[in-house]
Design a protein around this motif. Structure first.
Motif, PDB file in Angstrom:
ATOM      1  N   PRO A 103       0.827  -1.210   0.000  1.00  0.00           N
ATOM      2  CA  PRO A 103       0.000   0.000   0.000  1.00  0.00           C
ATOM      3  C   PRO A 103       0.864   1.264   0.000  1.00  0.00           C
ATOM      4  O   PRO A 103       2.091   1.193  -0.055  1.00  0.00           O
ATOM      5  CB  PRO A 103      -0.741  -0.126   1.331  1.00  0.00           C
ATOM      6  CG  PRO A 103       0.288  -0.741   2.242  1.00  0.00           C
ATOM      7  CD  PRO A 103       1.079  -1.691   1.375  1.00  0.00           C
ATOM      8  N   VAL A 104       0.188   2.435   0.130  1.00  0.00           N
ATOM      9  CA  VAL A 104       0.885   3.712   0.293  1.00  0.00           C
ATOM     10  C   VAL A 104       1.687   3.677   1.588  1.00  0.00           C
ATOM     11  O   VAL A 104       1.194   3.257   2.634  1.00  0.00           O
ATOM     12  CB  VAL A 104      -0.125   4.879   0.322  1.00  0.00           C
ATOM     13  CG1 VAL A 104       0.510   6.159   0.834  1.00  0.00           C
ATOM     14  CG2 VAL A 104      -0.729   5.089  -1.070  1.00  0.00           C
ATOM     15  N   THR A 105       2.951   4.103   1.515  1.00  0.00           N
ATOM     16  CA  THR A 105       3.798   4.198   2.703  1.00  0.00           C
ATOM     17  C   THR A 105       4.168   5.655   2.940  1.00  0.00           C
ATOM     18  O   THR A 105       3.847   6.531   2.132  1.00  0.00           O
ATOM     19  CB  THR A 105       5.081   3.362   2.531  1.00  0.00           C
ATOM     20  OG1 THR A 105       5.859   3.910   1.452  1.00  0.00           O
ATOM     21  CG2 THR A 105       4.750   1.909   2.220  1.00  0.00           C
ATOM     22  N   THR A 106       4.869   5.906   4.028  1.00  0.00           N
ATOM     23  CA  THR A 106       5.241   7.283   4.358  1.00  0.00           C
ATOM     24  C   THR A 106       6.219   7.875   3.352  1.00  0.00           C
ATOM     25  O   THR A 106       6.378   9.092   3.290  1.00  0.00           O
ATOM     26  CB  THR A 106       5.863   7.341   5.761  1.00  0.00           C
ATOM     27  OG1 THR A 106       6.932   6.380   5.845  1.00  0.00           O
ATOM     28  CG2 THR A 106       4.817   7.004   6.823  1.00  0.00           C
ATOM     29  N   ARG A 107       6.862   7.042   2.559  1.00  0.00           N
ATOM     30  CA  ARG A 107       7.802   7.575   1.562  1.00  0.00           C
ATOM     31  C   ARG A 107       7.099   8.051   0.296  1.00  0.00           C
ATOM     32  O   ARG A 107       7.703   8.717  -0.543  1.00  0.00           O
ATOM     33  CB  ARG A 107       8.843   6.505   1.206  1.00  0.00           C
ATOM     34  CG  ARG A 107       8.302   5.381   0.348  1.00  0.00           C
ATOM     35  CD  ARG A 107       9.362   4.332   0.030  1.00  0.00           C
ATOM     36  NE  ARG A 107       8.858   3.333  -0.902  1.00  0.00           N
ATOM     37  CZ  ARG A 107       9.556   2.292  -1.318  1.00  0.00           C
ATOM     38  NH1 ARG A 107      10.784   2.106  -0.863  1.00  0.00           N
ATOM     39  NH2 ARG A 107       9.046   1.419  -2.171  1.00  0.00           N
ATOM     40  N   PHE A 108       5.807   7.721   0.143  1.00  0.00           N
ATOM     41  CA  PHE A 108       5.069   8.136  -1.046  1.00  0.00           C
ATOM     42  C   PHE A 108       4.651   9.589  -0.898  1.00  0.00           C
ATOM     43  O   PHE A 108       3.993   9.960   0.074  1.00  0.00           O
ATOM     44  CB  PHE A 108       3.840   7.251  -1.239  1.00  0.00           C
ATOM     45  CG  PHE A 108       3.017   7.587  -2.451  1.00  0.00           C
ATOM     46  CD1 PHE A 108       3.502   7.357  -3.726  1.00  0.00           C
ATOM     47  CD2 PHE A 108       1.750   8.139  -2.321  1.00  0.00           C
ATOM     48  CE1 PHE A 108       2.743   7.654  -4.848  1.00  0.00           C
ATOM     49  CE2 PHE A 108       0.978   8.439  -3.422  1.00  0.00           C
ATOM     50  CZ  PHE A 108       1.481   8.202  -4.697  1.00  0.00           C
TER      51      PHE A 108
END
Length: 467
Positions: A103-108
């Motif tokens: 899924p979306v992570t904090t790096r996205f």
């Protein structure tokens, strides 16, 4: 302008604006309220209405008793934010860069594009008050948040999960928000989300306009913390919250039971405010079950395109329109909710961005028969691909390919590829043609998977194979 007062001028202008708004606005004024409840990582059989024998979920089961229970409901993805992209757009998530994150992570650093029509945005245009209570997970950047993508109000968290007590995310940063303002509030997350949902219903019911409430729980997503487990929250503080050394079946049951209680509070609030009869209530999950889930009669789990990673519970009630106690064998998928709910509200999708899902309302109301469906999936970790066409399913995991009849063989044990080569070739070719119409996979996109070092039943799994 003799006899024309300022009040009369303003009144005439308002009447003219209403006239120009046309029949869509008039229908929306009579549209049903909508409460969309989404659990996080709840397995197909994790509630009593789907057969779990060791877990009572009387409040969630109320929705099934007063409405429709789907037996063939699918998530758009085997992980959360990709499915949420499909939910809010009504389209395959692979059409947008945010949907390629698994899924979306904090790096996205991105999110939903501003020009993308969304379910809350379209309902707001039709006169609805819109609110999200709970999980967003479609981009943590502030200008890509819920308030910028169709919601009038937001109370919850932006990332993939939070600790149930500290409300910190996987990056160990506080992640509780009221609108675009970071806040602190003491309490078990599931309880707080239930309370704010009840308050939202009360305020919306008094406003005299139809409302759309998204209630997106983090339960039963890890970390494995029931209301009595604050010590576990302290033990894993400062970590990424995954704690592969934590959790039990008993803990999982308590997490689900607490969510069930809050669903009951929401249903009671609808009745107390006199709007239950004309409110659509949906309960579902964002993907198949996680480590402690029950996915019977399927195999597989979250991050896998086996049925257990994709099959989800899905319930919908609408006392004014839907017969109580129905069981539907209609195959459906997350992205169907957008056209279905818009149709119920008397409005329609943006013609410039047609949905890939379908309006299920004629089937649910008995005006149209159930019909075969075709769905497609892909998942970058372990080079997975899948397609369901009628009762048949094409599946690829790394360089292994399969053909299953998932109605006769829900465990996906009997590979029919050699016995039915024409069907296998047809589905494989159709999947390839569909894939060519989507955005290509990107090596830099995150794609979650589990290894044998993390889960013992994944002893043969390692890093994703290159495609």
């Amino acid at each position: 302008m003799t006899g024309m007062t300022r009040r009369r001028v303003l009144g005439s202008a308002a009447a003219g604006a209403a006239s120009l708004a046309g029949p869509r606005a008039a229908r929306a004024a009579q549209g049903p309220n909508i409460v969309f409840i989404m659990a996080d990582d709840l397995g197909y059989a994790d509630i009593a209405a789907y057969g779990r024998p060791d877990l009572a979920t009387p409040q969630i089961d109320r929705i099934a008793a007063t409405g429709v229970r789907f037996t063939q409901a699918y998530a758009n993805s085997a992980v959360c934010s990709a499915t949420r992209t499909a939910l809010i757009t009504g389209r395959y998530q692979y059409r947008l860069p945010v949907g390629l994150e698994e899924p979306v992570t904090t790096r996205f650093a991105g999110g939903l594009p501003a020009e993308q029509p969304t379910l809350p945005g379209l309902l707001r245009q039709a006169g609805y008050r819109t609110a999200l209570v709970g999980k967003w997970h479609l981009g943590s950047v502030r200008d890509c948040g819920p308030l910028q993508r169709g919601y009038d109000a937001f109370w919850g968290f932006r990332g993939g999960t939070i600790d149930y007590f500290s409300h910190r995310g996987t990056d160990d940063k506080p992640d509780l928000w009221d609108g675009d303002v970071r806040i602190e509030e003491v309490g078990y997350a599931t309880h707080l989300l239930g309370r704010h949902a009840v308050e939202t219903i009360a305020a919306s019911a008094k406003a005299g306009r139809p409302f759309f409430l998204s209630l997106h729980f983090n339960a039963p997503h890890w970390p494995w913390e029931a209301p009595e487990d604050e010590a576990e929250s302290r033990r894993i503080a400062g970590s990424n919250l995954r704690h592969f050394d934590g959790g039990t079946q008993a803990t999982y049951r308590r997490i689900v039971a607490e969510m069930d209680i809050q669903v009951g509070r929401v249903l009671d609030a609808l009745e107390a405010n006199g709007v239950a009869e004309d409110t659509i209530v949906v309960f579902t999950s964002d993907n198949g079950g996680e480590r402690f889930s029950d996915t019977w009669p399927f195999t597989g789990r979250k991050t896998e395109l086996l049925e257990g990673g994709l099959r989800i519970p899905a319930l919908v009630s609408w006392p004014r329109r839907l017969k109580a106690g129905q069981v539907s064998n209609q195959a459906m998928i997350t992205m169907d909710w957008l056209p279905t709910l818009l149709a119920a509200a008397g409005t329609a999708p943006d013609p410039g961005c047609p949905p890939d899902g379908i309006d299920l309302l004629p089937i649910l109301t008995g005006q149209a028969p159930e019909r075969p469906r075709t769905f497609f999936w892909r998942y970058r970790a372990n080079a997975q691909a899948a397609m369901r066409d009628g009762d048949l399913k094409y599946l690829k995991i790394r360089d292994q390919t399969f053909l299953f009849d998932v109605v006769a063989d829900p465990l996906e044990r009997a590979n029919l590829k050699a016995r039915r080569p024409e069907d296998f070739a047809r589905l494989q070719s159709a999947w390839t043609a569909w894939d060519a119409t989507m955005l290509p996979e990107r090596a830099e996109s995150f794609s979650e998977t589990y290894t044998g070092a993390q889960l013992a039943d994944h002893f043969g799994a390692g890093a994703p194979a290159p495609k």
